[in-house]
Design a protein around this motif. Structure first.
Motif, mmCIF file in Angstrom:
data_model
loop_
_atom_site.group_PDB
_atom_site.id
_atom_site.type_symbol
_atom_site.label_atom_id
_atom_site.label_comp_id
_atom_site.label_asym_id
_atom_site.label_seq_id
_atom_site.Cartn_x
_atom_site.Cartn_y
_atom_site.Cartn_z
ATOM 1 N N HIS A 635 0.835 -1.194 0.000
ATOM 2 C CA HIS A 635 0.000 0.000 0.000
ATOM 3 C C HIS A 635 0.877 1.253 0.000
ATOM 4 C CE1 HIS A 635 -2.785 -3.052 1.652
ATOM 5 N NE2 HIS A 635 -3.712 -2.377 0.971
ATOM 6 N N ILE A 636 0.210 2.387 -0.197
ATOM 7 C CA ILE A 636 0.885 3.684 -0.192
ATOM 8 C C ILE A 636 0.340 4.493 0.968
ATOM 9 C CG2 ILE A 636 1.277 5.826 -1.466
ATOM 10 C CD1 ILE A 636 0.911 4.182 -4.020
ATOM 11 N N GLY A 637 1.238 4.918 1.853
ATOM 12 C CA GLY A 637 0.852 5.806 2.932
ATOM 13 C C GLY A 637 1.037 7.255 2.500
ATOM 14 N N VAL A 638 0.000 8.087 2.708
ATOM 15 C CA VAL A 638 0.010 9.485 2.283
ATOM 16 C C VAL A 638 -0.301 10.368 3.480
ATOM 17 C CG1 VAL A 638 -0.983 11.204 0.731
ATOM 18 C CG2 VAL A 638 -0.775 8.827 -0.017
ATOM 19 N N ALA A 657 -3.654 9.046 4.907
ATOM 20 C CA ALA A 657 -4.537 8.247 4.068
ATOM 21 C C ALA A 657 -3.775 7.010 3.621
ATOM 22 C CB ALA A 657 -5.004 9.045 2.853
ATOM 23 N N LEU A 658 -4.485 5.854 3.573
ATOM 24 C CA LEU A 658 -3.897 4.600 3.119
ATOM 25 C C LEU A 658 -4.505 4.263 1.764
ATOM 26 C CD1 LEU A 658 -1.907 2.389 4.027
ATOM 27 C CD2 LEU A 658 -3.894 1.053 4.789
ATOM 28 N N LEU A 659 -3.648 4.195 0.714
ATOM 29 C CA LEU A 659 -4.131 4.003 -0.654
ATOM 30 C C LEU A 659 -3.633 2.681 -1.218
ATOM 31 C CD1 LEU A 659 -3.415 7.545 -2.157
ATOM 32 C CD2 LEU A 659 -5.467 6.769 -0.940
ATOM 33 N N ASN A 660 -4.427 2.151 -2.153
ATOM 34 C CA ASN A 660 -3.995 1.015 -2.954
ATOM 35 C C ASN A 660 -3.055 1.506 -4.050
ATOM 36 O OD1 ASN A 660 -5.581 -1.029 -1.623
ATOM 37 N ND2 ASN A 660 -7.396 -0.088 -2.580
ATOM 38 N N PRO A 661 -2.338 0.596 -4.763
ATOM 39 C CA PRO A 661 -1.402 1.048 -5.810
ATOM 40 C C PRO A 661 -2.065 1.863 -6.905
ATOM 41 C CG PRO A 661 -0.938 -1.221 -5.217
ATOM 42 C CD PRO A 661 -2.204 -0.855 -4.516
ATOM 43 N N ASP A 662 -3.394 1.650 -7.146
ATOM 44 C CA ASP A 662 -4.067 2.410 -8.201
ATOM 45 C C ASP A 662 -4.618 3.732 -7.711
ATOM 46 O OD1 ASP A 662 -6.107 1.556 -6.597
ATOM 47 O OD2 ASP A 662 -7.255 0.543 -8.186
ATOM 48 N N GLY A 663 -4.381 4.110 -6.449
ATOM 49 C CA GLY A 663 -4.834 5.382 -5.907
ATOM 50 C C GLY A 663 -6.145 5.322 -5.168
ATOM 51 N N THR A 664 -6.855 4.206 -5.254
ATOM 52 C CA THR A 664 -8.101 4.093 -4.491
ATOM 53 C C THR A 664 -7.776 3.902 -3.016
ATOM 54 O OG1 THR A 664 -8.173 1.718 -4.888
ATOM 55 C CG2 THR A 664 -9.321 3.135 -6.470
ATOM 56 N N ARG A 665 -8.713 4.267 -2.146
ATOM 57 C CA ARG A 665 -8.468 4.162 -0.713
ATOM 58 C C ARG A 665 -8.544 2.706 -0.257
ATOM 59 N NH1 ARG A 665 -10.073 9.464 -0.481
ATOM 60 N NH2 ARG A 665 -8.987 10.733 1.080
ATOM 61 N N ALA A 666 -7.543 2.317 0.550
ATOM 62 C CA ALA A 666 -7.555 1.004 1.165
ATOM 63 C C ALA A 666 -8.249 1.039 2.519
ATOM 64 C CB ALA A 666 -6.132 0.476 1.319
ATOM 65 N N LEU A 946 2.589 6.196 -8.693
ATOM 66 C CA LEU A 946 1.375 6.917 -8.328
ATOM 67 C C LEU A 946 1.755 8.382 -8.187
ATOM 68 C CD1 LEU A 946 -1.654 6.527 -7.657
ATOM 69 C CD2 LEU A 946 -1.018 6.670 -5.247
ATOM 70 N N VAL A 947 1.091 9.256 -8.979
ATOM 71 C CA VAL A 947 1.332 10.692 -8.923
ATOM 72 C C VAL A 947 0.191 11.337 -8.152
ATOM 73 C CG1 VAL A 947 1.686 12.794 -10.241
ATOM 74 C CG2 VAL A 947 2.545 10.613 -11.121
ATOM 75 N N LEU A 948 0.528 12.124 -7.141
ATOM 76 C CA LEU A 948 -0.468 12.858 -6.349
ATOM 77 C C LEU A 948 -0.240 14.349 -6.539
ATOM 78 C CD1 LEU A 948 0.713 10.356 -4.256
ATOM 79 C CD2 LEU A 948 -1.507 10.920 -3.269
ATOM 80 N N TRP A 949 -1.309 15.111 -6.488
ATOM 81 C CA TRP A 949 -1.172 16.563 -6.594
ATOM 82 C C TRP A 949 -2.361 17.272 -5.973
ATOM 83 C CZ3 TRP A 949 -2.611 13.482 -10.699
ATOM 84 C CH2 TRP A 949 -3.812 13.770 -11.343
ATOM 85 N N SER A 950 -2.158 18.535 -5.647
ATOM 86 C CA SER A 950 -3.247 19.411 -5.223
ATOM 87 C C SER A 950 -3.730 20.189 -6.429
ATOM 88 C CB SER A 950 -2.779 20.373 -4.128
ATOM 89 O OG SER A 950 -2.477 19.656 -2.960
ATOM 90 N N ASP A 951 -5.050 20.359 -6.519
ATOM 91 C CA ASP A 951 -5.676 20.887 -7.739
ATOM 92 C C ASP A 951 -6.789 21.837 -7.321
ATOM 93 O OD1 ASP A 951 -7.208 21.248 -10.041
ATOM 94 O OD2 ASP A 951 -6.729 19.256 -10.809
#
Length: 970
Positions: A635-638, A657-666, A946-951
């Motif tokens: 998982h990805i910790g954010v 937030a805990l995310l799956n590799p595709d960016g969905t929430r785990a 996984l790319v994250l950004w503020s928009d």
């Protein structure tokens, strides 16, 4: 959101978004609120209203009605111009109910901060009206405003049918609300033409007011364009009356010859000069033509000294107004007009011959005068000279024959003695007769050159054959020719088709002899036995380049080469290939791309990464910013900050937030990790120890720098212990006041923190739970101007990348926290306060930074690698943020935010020697709209990112994530 909602539903949505509408009321407020201050964000459109303007000039669109296009508030009768799209807006009005706005699902009555009344606002969904769909598509206040022209539904704002069928507007007009009007950029109409009275030199300030040729129209006034020539004179143009000698002080006032214009007055260039009419500026103290006063001319030979004429020393006498010397002037010897005879000199006022005597009125030296040699009248014979008063012959002709000087050693008429002449054709040499020319031989027929005489070739009487000539004493055909014994002829074997290259060698039928070779008459032909003659080998596909050499199928012969019929292809063996796109022949016949590569532009590159659908992680009215992420293997910790103060920064909380590799929430919901009553958290960072997440962030009760807090989370995000205040737990000085970074070290067996700020950068080891943090190891370096990057090598060495004093640098710390290496300055010229990242690629450090606001630089190693490679990316505003990921095998992913858009680049980096970059793919757009505020990128498994950004596309900054598939390359 792309599907039309019903009118009532859409108005309900407008009401939902009222708290997120912003109104720009002045230039100062626009600066204060930044990007969001000039935007309405409602549903799927962008709105803005401007309520002031610095331009007081009258506008032709002043008083425009509801729905008309506008650029500024004064264009509208209501004084309200609401932004419709990026290019402009429409005139609107205040409202209290949705029913007061046009009855269309994309219209609504909305409100905004800093503007009390509600207004009618619209979201366009098409550039022109779509007939009969019940919607005001282009937001002009009219629903389905179409015409029926010959059975065809046409929008009324169609410039070819404006207001009525076949009523076409002029090319320089727009159709607005059924009327042909001028465009905003040329709003005035003069003589049936739309113009801009502020800039049009033919209609400057008013119709028909044409500026003179040298002037331009600025703000509706004709003026000279250059400050060096600010004044205007009719018939001349733009001048400077203060310096122009043809227009000095006033137009057409010409300065006299010699004077120049200084401060609008005609003056001589030198203060010692006086202006004389018709002459110019003169220095009267030394001018012989104007000595002491204008026109006072000094005598010939006299000079002007301090304004007085005076003859020079030795010429004090005047004769006919000319300075002379009566004691030595041959024309005025002793008295004016007394002229000495020719060759006489004036000595002490007397004419005298010096030396010699006067013979027939002319001074003569009888010692050397051939006409008076020894005595007057004794004339020497021809060729003789007078020496010491006696006539003598010169040494070259010492003998006298027949009353003339001759040389009997060389004179053919007097050879050896007077009157002894040589035979015809011979000359006198050393007093004896001989052949005239050197190298000639006397023969019975006369003197001749046996080296060239065909009748006496090499010796008297030796005759050459008729076809030969005598050359160097031998019979020869001559240069370039060959003697053929069989035919007894001289031939030119270089061009004789019967003797081509040698005697008897005959060319084939149709061939020519050229340079001793049998060739076809045309450059593109060759003699082919199969054809029995000359054939074209430049364009003949059966004989391309050589006889019987046939081109393969799908090719043709051009300039003796087989070329592919299809443009852009090249021939490899017997088949054609496109070097730009063919992966089996990429760039050349022998270059084949790997199985997972594609050929792009003649280079083997990885296929473009696949960017998945962006996921909107936050959907609230706060601002989600400063995301940091880490991959734990599954998982990805954010961690991120949520600014609940609406952008003011007064109330900010940190979340996990805990995310799956595709960016969905785990796991939901996200975990609040900061102390909420304290009210202000910022700059969170996260790392993975192998068993847990380690999180660090700043926490304060206000917008001050705050203390560093550390928190441990289980793999599912559950807190393992309360947060620890590292700042208060540290003995002595705390970390610098910048954004803290955290990393786990298996060599050390604990966590370490780093940050930069006033005084330099610092590293602090805090152990496994932060309960006993060690003292901070500070590396001085001035003020660190951007966030620091903390990295760990396989040996346990920590490196901190930072910028200070416009330099990109690396600071190194040993595994025990000590410091033994000096700071390594990678560059001394960056000129940017953002754009920095560093990764450890398994063998060394790789640092990326922005330099000169445009170029992205990369350096591989712990010291400056010269030259470091410049990544020339798309031009625009300088990169605001960089995120680098090492995917292994020398491959790197670089995520860049420029012009508030996000691009992904892939590079292969050299593993040894000077840093060099090879693009693996073309640029890939992650976010194409200019609304990004910050970015983060993290590896999400082999070949995945996984790319994250503020928009801020919806007004408030929200968090997004998009998965990226690198397609297994390299």
């Amino acid at each position: 959101m792309g599907v039309h909602a019903s009118g009532k539903a859409l108005r309900a949505q407008f009401a939902t978004f009222r708290a997120r509408l912003f109104l720009a009321v002045s230039t100062d407020s626009t600066r204060a609120l930044g990007h969001a201050a000039i935007l309405f964000v409602a549903l799927f459109g962008l709105f803005s209203i401007g309520c002031s303007s610095a331009d007081d000039s009258p506008s032709p669109a002043s008083g425009a009605k509801f729905g008309a296009p506008c650029q500024r508030t004064e264009d509208c009768a209501s004084g309200l111009c609401v932004r419709r799209d990026a290019s402009g807006g429409i005139c609107t009005r205040t409202c209290t109910l949705a029913a007061e706005c046009p009855d269309s699902p994309n219209w609504g009555c909305v409100s905004a901060e800093n503007f009390a009344p509600e207004i009618c606002a619209c979201v366009p969904d098409a550039s022109v009206e779509i007939c009969n769909d019940g919607i005001d598509n282009e937001c002009n206040g009219r629903v389905d405003d179409c015409l029926d022209c010959n059975g065809v539904q046409i929008p009324q704002d169609d410039p070819n049918h404006c207001g009525s069928c076949d009523n076409a507007c002029r090319a320089d007009q727009l159709c607005t609300l059924g009327e042909c009007v001028c465009a905003p950029e040329t709003p005035f109409e003069c003589n049936a033409q739309c113009v801009n009275l502020e800039t049009n030199p033919q209609h400057c300030g008013a119709c028909g007011n044409s500026c003179p040729p040298a002037q331009t129209c600025v703000n509706g006034v004709c003026s000279c364009p250059s400050t060096l020539s600010p004044d205007y004179c009719a018939g001349t143009g733009c001048v400077d009356l203060t310096t122009d000698s043809a227009n000095c002080g006033t137009c057409d006032k010409v300065c006299p010859t010699g004077q120049s214009c200084v401060a609008s007055k005609c003056e001589c260039p030198n203060s010692l000069q006086t202006h004389c009419p018709g002459v110019g500026c003169i220095n009267l103290s030394g001018d012989v033509a104007n000595c002491g006063s204008c026109g006072n001319k000094c005598p010939t030979g006299a000079g002007c000294f301090n304004g007085t004429c005076a003859c020079p020393a030795g010429q004090k006498d005047l004769c006919s107004d000319v300075c002379v010397d009566l004691l030595g002037d041959e024309s005025n010897c002793g008295a004016c007009g007394n002229k000495c005879a020719p060759t006489q000199q004036c000595l002490a006022g007397t004419c005298q011959c010096l030396p010699g005597v006067l013979c027939n009125g002319v001074c003569s030296n009888t010692y050397v005068d051939v006409s008076n040699c020894g005595t007057c009248g004794n004339k020497c014979a021809s060729g003789q000279s007078c020496t010491s008063g006696a006539c003598t012959c010169p040494a070259a002709v010492p003998d006298v024959c027949g009353g003339a000087c001759v040389n009997t050693q060389t004179n053919s008429a007097h050879c050896g003695a007077c009157n002894k002449g040589c035979p015809s054709g011979q000359v006198c040499k050393l007093g004896a007769c001989a052949c005239y020319a050197a190298g000639q031989t006397p023969c019975p027929s006369g003197c001749t050159d046996t080296q060239t005489d065909g009748q006496n070739c090499g010796a008297c009487g030796k005759v050459c054959p008729a076809a030969q000539t005598c050359i160097a004493g031998a019979c020869s055909c001559g240069a370039g020719k060959t003697w053929c014994e069989a035919t007894s002829t001289c031939v030119t074997t270089t061009n004789d088709p019967a003797n081509c290259g040698s005697c008897g060698k005959k060319c084939e039928s149709g061939q020519l002899c050229s340079n001793s070779n049998c060739v076809c008459p045309n450059y593109n032909e060759k003699w082919c036995a199969a054809v029995g003659g000359c054939t074209d080998v430049y364009s003949n596909s059966s004989h391309c380049g050589d006889c019987d050499k046939a081109c393969p199928a799908a090719t043709h012969c051009s300039f003796a080469n087989c070329l592919c019929d299809q443009a852009g292809q090249a021939l490899c063996g017997t088949t054609c290939h496109d070097f730009l796109t063919d992966a089996t022949h990429c760039g050349s016949c022998t270059k084949a791309c790997a199985a997972n590569e594609v050929c792009t532009g003649g280079k083997c590159m990885c296929p473009s990464p696949i960017v998945g659908t962006a996921l909107r992680l936050t959907t609230n009215n706060t601002h989600a910013l400063q995301a940091s992420a880490v991959w734990n293997g599954t998982h990805i910790g954010v961690v991120y900050v949520e600014d609940v103060g609406g952008g003011s920064g007064n109330y900010a909380h940190a979340y996990f937030a805990l995310l799956n590799p595709d960016g969905t929430r785990a796991k939901t919901p996200d975990l609040l990790i900061s102390n909420k009553p304290m009210g202000y958290a910022r700059h969170p960072d996260i790392t993975w120890s192998g068993t847990e997440f380690g999180v660090v962030f700043l926490q304060a009760s206000s917008t001050s720098s705050g203390d560093v807090h550390f928190l441990r989370l289980a793999p599912d995000g559950t807190p393992k212990a309360p947060a620890v205040n590292i700042s208060t737990a540290t003995a002595g000085a705390a970390l610098p006041d910048g954004a803290p970074r955290i990393i786990w070290s298996p060599v050390y067996g604990g966590y370490a923190l780093a940050s930069g700020g006033h005084g330099g950068v610092g590293l602090q080891r805090i152990g496994t739970d932060g309960s006993a943090p060690e003292p901070v190891n500070i590396t001085p370096g001035g003020t660190v101007s951007t966030r620091t990057i903390l990295g760990l090598s396989s040996s346990g060495e920590w490196a901190v990348a930072f910028k200070s004093s416009y330099a990109a640098s690396l600071a190194f710390y040993n595994a025990d926290g000590s410091k033994t290496k000096p700071v390594s300055n990678l560059t001394s010229w960056t000129y940017s306060s953002s754009g920095l990242d560093m990764v450890y690629d398994g063998s060394t450090w790789v640092t990326w930074w922005v330099e000169g606001y445009v170029d992205i630089m990369v350096n591989r190693g712990a010291t400056a690698n010269t030259p470091f490679a410049a990544v020339k990316l798309a031009q625009g505003n300088y990169p605001r943020q960089l995120e680098a990921v090492a995917s292994g095998g020398g491959a790197f992913e670089l995520v860049e935010m420029r012009d508030d858009k996000i691009q992904l680049y892939r590079f292969a980096l050299s593993q040894s020697g000077p840093t060099s970059l090879t693009p693996l793919t073309a640029a890939t757009a992650v976010l194409g709209t200019p609304s990004a505020l910050s970015i983060e990128a993290v590896a999400a498994g082999p070949g995945k990112l996984l790319v994250l950004w503020s928009d801020n596309r919806w007004g408030a900054a929200e968090l997004y994530a998009a998965p990226v598939d690198l397609q297994g390359c390299p």
